[in-house]
Design a protein around this motif. Structure first.
Motif, PDB file in Angstrom:
ATOM      1  N   GLU A  56       0.807  -1.198   0.000  1.00 32.76           N
ATOM      2  CA  GLU A  56       0.000   0.000   0.000  1.00 32.76           C
ATOM      3  C   GLU A  56       0.847   1.257   0.000  1.00 32.76           C
ATOM      4  O   GLU A  56       0.542   2.211   0.682  1.00 32.76           O
ATOM      5  N   VAL A  57       1.921   1.249  -0.716  1.00 22.46           N
ATOM      6  CA  VAL A  57       2.658   2.487  -0.868  1.00 22.46           C
ATOM      7  C   VAL A  57       1.819   3.386  -1.760  1.00 22.46           C
ATOM      8  O   VAL A  57       1.678   3.163  -2.947  1.00 22.46           O
ATOM      9  N   ALA A  58       1.187   4.375  -1.106  1.00 25.74           N
ATOM     10  CA  ALA A  58       0.181   5.154  -1.817  1.00 25.74           C
ATOM     11  C   ALA A  58       0.795   6.021  -2.901  1.00 25.74           C
ATOM     12  O   ALA A  58       0.170   6.313  -3.902  1.00 25.74           O
ATOM     13  N   ASP A  59       2.040   6.428  -2.676  1.00 21.42           N
ATOM     14  CA  ASP A  59       2.668   7.340  -3.616  1.00 21.42           C
ATOM     15  C   ASP A  59       3.369   6.553  -4.716  1.00 21.42           C
ATOM     16  O   ASP A  59       4.268   5.756  -4.465  1.00 21.42           O
ATOM     17  N   ASP A  60       2.946   6.770  -5.939  1.00 26.06           N
ATOM     18  CA  ASP A  60       3.486   5.997  -7.058  1.00 26.06           C
ATOM     19  C   ASP A  60       4.977   6.210  -7.249  1.00 26.06           C
ATOM     20  O   ASP A  60       5.710   5.282  -7.562  1.00 26.06           O
ATOM     21  N   THR A  61       5.390   7.415  -7.034  1.00 25.19           N
ATOM     22  CA  THR A  61       6.802   7.716  -7.234  1.00 25.19           C
ATOM     23  C   THR A  61       7.656   6.995  -6.207  1.00 25.19           C
ATOM     24  O   THR A  61       8.670   6.376  -6.538  1.00 25.19           O
ATOM     25  N   LEU A  62       7.233   7.101  -4.989  1.00 24.74           N
ATOM     26  CA  LEU A  62       7.971   6.432  -3.925  1.00 24.74           C
ATOM     27  C   LEU A  62       8.033   4.935  -4.180  1.00 24.74           C
ATOM     28  O   LEU A  62       9.072   4.290  -4.013  1.00 24.74           O
ATOM     29  N   ARG A  63       6.909   4.397  -4.616  1.00 25.47           N
ATOM     30  CA  ARG A  63       6.835   2.977  -4.887  1.00 25.47           C
ATOM     31  C   ARG A  63       7.836   2.601  -5.987  1.00 25.47           C
ATOM     32  O   ARG A  63       8.577   1.633  -5.881  1.00 25.47           O
ATOM     33  N   MET A  64       7.850   3.391  -7.006  1.00 24.27           N
ATOM     34  CA  MET A  64       8.774   3.132  -8.108  1.00 24.27           C
ATOM     35  C   MET A  64      10.216   3.259  -7.645  1.00 24.27           C
ATOM     36  O   MET A  64      11.088   2.503  -8.074  1.00 24.27           O
ATOM     37  N   LEU A  65      10.448   4.203  -6.770  1.00 24.79           N
ATOM     38  CA  LEU A  65      11.795   4.387  -6.234  1.00 24.79           C
ATOM     39  C   LEU A  65      12.265   3.119  -5.538  1.00 24.79           C
ATOM     40  O   LEU A  65      13.404   2.676  -5.718  1.00 24.79           O
ATOM     41  N   PHE A  66      11.373   2.527  -4.770  1.00 21.61           N
ATOM     42  CA  PHE A  66      11.738   1.286  -4.083  1.00 21.61           C
ATOM     43  C   PHE A  66      11.933   0.146  -5.075  1.00 21.61           C
ATOM     44  O   PHE A  66      12.764  -0.737  -4.870  1.00 21.61           O
ATOM     45  N   ILE A  67      11.169   0.172  -6.138  1.00 23.01           N
ATOM     46  CA  ILE A  67      11.345  -0.867  -7.153  1.00 23.01           C
ATOM     47  C   ILE A  67      12.693  -0.712  -7.836  1.00 23.01           C
ATOM     48  O   ILE A  67      13.402  -1.690  -8.079  1.00 23.01           O
ATOM     49  N   CYS A  68      13.055   0.524  -8.092  1.00 22.91           N
ATOM     50  CA  CYS A  68      14.371   0.782  -8.701  1.00 22.91           C
ATOM     51  C   CYS A  68      15.493   0.257  -7.815  1.00 22.91           C
ATOM     52  O   CYS A  68      16.555  -0.123  -8.313  1.00 22.91           O
TER      53      CYS A  68
ATOM     54  N   LEU B  53      21.048   3.295  -8.331  1.00 23.99           N
ATOM     55  CA  LEU B  53      21.091   4.741  -8.217  1.00 23.99           C
ATOM     56  C   LEU B  53      20.926   5.388  -9.581  1.00 23.99           C
ATOM     57  O   LEU B  53      20.096   6.278  -9.766  1.00 23.99           O
ATOM     58  N   VAL B  54      21.683   4.896 -10.541  1.00 25.27           N
ATOM     59  CA  VAL B  54      21.618   5.436 -11.892  1.00 25.27           C
ATOM     60  C   VAL B  54      20.224   5.266 -12.468  1.00 25.27           C
ATOM     61  O   VAL B  54      19.650   6.187 -13.051  1.00 25.27           O
ATOM     62  N   PHE B  55      19.683   4.092 -12.254  1.00 27.34           N
ATOM     63  CA  PHE B  55      18.373   3.792 -12.809  1.00 27.34           C
ATOM     64  C   PHE B  55      17.293   4.685 -12.197  1.00 27.34           C
ATOM     65  O   PHE B  55      16.419   5.206 -12.891  1.00 27.34           O
ATOM     66  N   ALA B  56      17.358   4.859 -10.896  1.00 29.19           N
ATOM     67  CA  ALA B  56      16.374   5.703 -10.221  1.00 29.19           C
ATOM     68  C   ALA B  56      16.488   7.142 -10.692  1.00 29.19           C
ATOM     69  O   ALA B  56      15.473   7.804 -10.948  1.00 29.19           O
ATOM     70  N   LEU B  57      17.701   7.612 -10.805  1.00 32.14           N
ATOM     71  CA  LEU B  57      17.896   8.992 -11.241  1.00 32.14           C
ATOM     72  C   LEU B  57      17.373   9.197 -12.656  1.00 32.14           C
ATOM     73  O   LEU B  57      16.800  10.228 -12.983  1.00 32.14           O
ATOM     74  N   LYS B  58      17.580   8.191 -13.464  1.00 29.74           N
ATOM     75  CA  LYS B  58      17.153   8.280 -14.852  1.00 29.74           C
ATOM     76  C   LYS B  58      15.633   8.136 -14.964  1.00 29.74           C
ATOM     77  O   LYS B  58      14.970   8.928 -15.628  1.00 29.74           O
ATOM     78  N   THR B  59      15.095   7.142 -14.296  1.00 28.36           N
ATOM     79  CA  THR B  59      13.672   6.830 -14.443  1.00 28.36           C
ATOM     80  C   THR B  59      12.775   7.838 -13.742  1.00 28.36           C
ATOM     81  O   THR B  59      11.764   8.263 -14.277  1.00 28.36           O
ATOM     82  N   LEU B  60      13.157   8.178 -12.536  1.00 27.27           N
ATOM     83  CA  LEU B  60      12.267   8.994 -11.718  1.00 27.27           C
ATOM     84  C   LEU B  60      12.548  10.473 -11.823  1.00 27.27           C
ATOM     85  O   LEU B  60      11.650  11.290 -11.696  1.00 27.27           O
ATOM     86  N   CYS B  61      13.800  10.808 -12.008  1.00 31.27           N
ATOM     87  CA  CYS B  61      14.171  12.211 -11.927  1.00 31.27           C
ATOM     88  C   CYS B  61      14.479  12.788 -13.282  1.00 31.27           C
ATOM     89  O   CYS B  61      14.804  13.960 -13.391  1.00 31.27           O
ATOM     90  N   ARG B  62      14.416  11.955 -14.301  1.00 34.53           N
ATOM     91  CA  ARG B  62      14.677  12.401 -15.659  1.00 34.53           C
ATOM     92  C   ARG B  62      16.035  13.047 -15.800  1.00 34.53           C
ATOM     93  O   ARG B  62      16.209  13.990 -16.560  1.00 34.53           O
ATOM     94  N   PHE B  63      16.988  12.569 -15.068  1.00 37.73           N
ATOM     95  CA  PHE B  63      18.353  13.042 -15.253  1.00 37.73           C
ATOM     96  C   PHE B  63      18.860  12.525 -16.586  1.00 37.73           C
ATOM     97  O   PHE B  63      18.552  11.402 -16.977  1.00 37.73           O
TER      98      PHE B  63
ATOM     99  N   ARG C 223      22.437  -2.665 -17.151  1.00 36.77           N
ATOM    100  CA  ARG C 223      22.426  -3.725 -16.149  1.00 36.77           C
ATOM    101  C   ARG C 223      21.148  -3.684 -15.314  1.00 36.77           C
ATOM    102  O   ARG C 223      20.525  -4.705 -15.046  1.00 36.77           O
ATOM    103  N   ALA C 224      20.749  -2.487 -14.924  1.00 37.31           N
ATOM    104  CA  ALA C 224      19.528  -2.347 -14.117  1.00 37.31           C
ATOM    105  C   ALA C 224      18.309  -2.809 -14.908  1.00 37.31           C
ATOM    106  O   ALA C 224      17.445  -3.517 -14.392  1.00 37.31           O
ATOM    107  N   ARG C 225      18.241  -2.433 -16.169  1.00 32.92           N
ATOM    108  CA  ARG C 225      17.087  -2.820 -16.985  1.00 32.92           C
ATOM    109  C   ARG C 225      17.031  -4.329 -17.156  1.00 32.92           C
ATOM    110  O   ARG C 225      15.960  -4.929 -17.097  1.00 32.92           O
ATOM    111  N   ASP C 226      18.206  -4.929 -17.367  1.00 32.69           N
ATOM    112  CA  ASP C 226      18.245  -6.390 -17.499  1.00 32.69           C
ATOM    113  C   ASP C 226      17.675  -7.059 -16.258  1.00 32.69           C
ATOM    114  O   ASP C 226      16.849  -7.963 -16.336  1.00 32.69           O
ATOM    115  N   ARG C 227      18.158  -6.598 -15.116  1.00 28.60           N
ATOM    116  CA  ARG C 227      17.691  -7.202 -13.859  1.00 28.60           C
ATOM    117  C   ARG C 227      16.194  -7.010 -13.677  1.00 28.60           C
ATOM    118  O   ARG C 227      15.483  -7.916 -13.291  1.00 28.60           O
ATOM    119  N   LEU C 228      15.736  -5.803 -13.946  1.00 22.82           N
ATOM    120  CA  LEU C 228      14.311  -5.527 -13.750  1.00 22.82           C
ATOM    121  C   LEU C 228      13.459  -6.360 -14.688  1.00 22.82           C
ATOM    122  O   LEU C 228      12.359  -6.774 -14.341  1.00 22.82           O
TER     123      LEU C 228
END
Lengths: 115, 272
Positions: free
Chosen positions: B117-129, B140-150, B172-177
């Motif tokens: 029940e992580v209500a916040d989608d962004t936070l949830r995605m962050l944990f998934i990253c 870290l790289v994946f989260a920055l890229k996916t969530l923060c549009r770096f 590497r992150a995408r492969d794992r995910l």
């Protein structure tokens, strides 16, 4: 089977999980009764009541096994059954009368080849 | 068949079953099981009983009705309930561990059920990253890229590395995910806890990037007060970074974990 003229059909039941609401106990009682009435009416046609298929499973190919099947939810087969009927029209009649059609299921009817 | 779904309830003749059997059994089982486990688990009980009735509906129509349908139902409902409660209490126990330093304020807030029940989608995605299966530096790289549009070069700049290296980590992150994709729903609570340091590392970098006007306060917090009061630093970051009150609460509850933010020291000196 008995009747040598009858053919064997496979019924594949698909349901759409999204728009299916949990029935109340009273509705379940009705469904139970309706299903039993259907079973009684077509008891000569029902060869094998088959069963419900659990979600998930594996898909095996020459390149290995994967979790699956990954198809659209509405395409997932949820149950199967074998029915004997002299024609596809009769098989259709059996399928149309199935109470589970009311809950949004669809039934695919395929003739099984061979004796 | 001509029998509509609106057929008079309760008047149906169900072979082998007394009138109102399902409804009666439902009420009975809910009462019995609630007494066993307590009213606070009423919703779990109701789900367990409903599930048992559905199982019965399928099993009894496909095969035959058991000799003692009531006892059969009780057994299935009871098993459902135990399984559900075990899952739930497991979550709760971990939640308690994560929040054992909760102060008076958060104590008064309604309980927050983290897992599922992580209500916040962004936070949830962050944990998934920050999935454990992904190498730390890729998380870290994946989260920055996916969530923060770096952009890749922005990430490279911040991590003191090359663009090519960032690309490699992203891959590497995408492969794992992709490998864990079927179970990518909300991570379970224990996973959330173990991923927290990674999540915090990402938050530190976000802080770095977006809140330049707060830098002097950040320096003060991160350097002068760090040794004295880690919790205060963390709370400050949380309240600054998380606009969502629920998200804040969740981080505040788990704030005693930020020991290993190994990326933070690397990123912070670059401010000055």
């Amino acid at each position: 089977m008995g009747d040598p003229m009858s053919k064997k059909y496979l019924f594949l039941q698909r349901s759409q999980p999204g728009n299916w609401q949990q029935p109340s106990p009273a509705q379940m009682q009705d469904m139970y009764a309706a299903f039993n009435a259907w079973k009684e009416k077509f008891k000569d046609n029902i060869l094998d009541m088959g069963g419900k298929l659990m979600p998930g499973g594996k898909v095996v190919t020459t390149s290995g096994a994967t979790d699956g099947p990954f198809v659209e939810a509405k395409e997932i087969v949820g149950g199967y059954m074998f029915v004997s009927a002299e024609s596809v029209e009769k098989a259709l009649e059996v399928a149309r009368a199935m109470p589970m059609l009311m809950t949004g299921s669809s039934i695919e009817i395929r003739e099984v080849s061979g004796p | 068949m001509g029998r509509g779904p609106e057929g008079l309830p309760g008047t149906t003749a169900a072979p082998g079953l007394v009138e109102h059997f399902f409804r009666r059994e439902y009420g009975r089982l809910v009462a019995v099981l609630t007494r066993k486990v307590g009213v606070r688990h009423l919703d779990v009980v109701e789900d367990a009983v409903q599930g048992a009735l559905l199982t019965a509906l399928t099993a009894w129509t496909a095969q035959r009705i058991p000799e003692a349908p009531g006892a059969w139902l009780y057994r299935v409902a009871h098993n459902n309930l135990i399984a559900d409660l075990r899952r739930k209490t497991n979550r709760l126990r971990i939640l308690e561990q994560a929040s054992d330093t909760v102060d008076q304020e958060s104590e008064q807030s309604p309980p927050s059920y983290f897992a599922g029940e992580v209500a916040d989608d962004t936070l949830r995605m962050l944990f998934i990253c920050c999935d454990d299966a992904i190498p730390r530096e890729s998380q870290l790289v994946f989260a920055l890229k996916t969530l923060c549009r770096f952009s890749v070069s922005e990430i490279a700049l911040r991590l003191f590395t090359s663009d090519a290296n960032v690309y490699k980590r992203l891959g590497r992150a995408r492969d794992r995910l992709r490998q864990i994709a079927p179970e990518i729903e909300t991570p379970p609570l224990d996973a959330l806890k173990s991923r927290l340091p990674s999540v915090q590392a990402v938050l530190y970098l976000l802080f770095n990037e977006f809140l330049g006007d707060l830098m002097s306060q950040a320096r003060e917090l991160l350097f002068a007060r760090e040794q004295a009061d880690r919790a205060a630093v963390h709370s400050y970051l949380v309240t600054t970074l998380c606009p969502d009150i629920e998200m804040r609460l969740q981080f505040t509850r788990a704030r005693n974990v930020p020991r290993s933010c190994e990326f933070a020291p690397a990123s912070v000196p670059s401010l000055s």
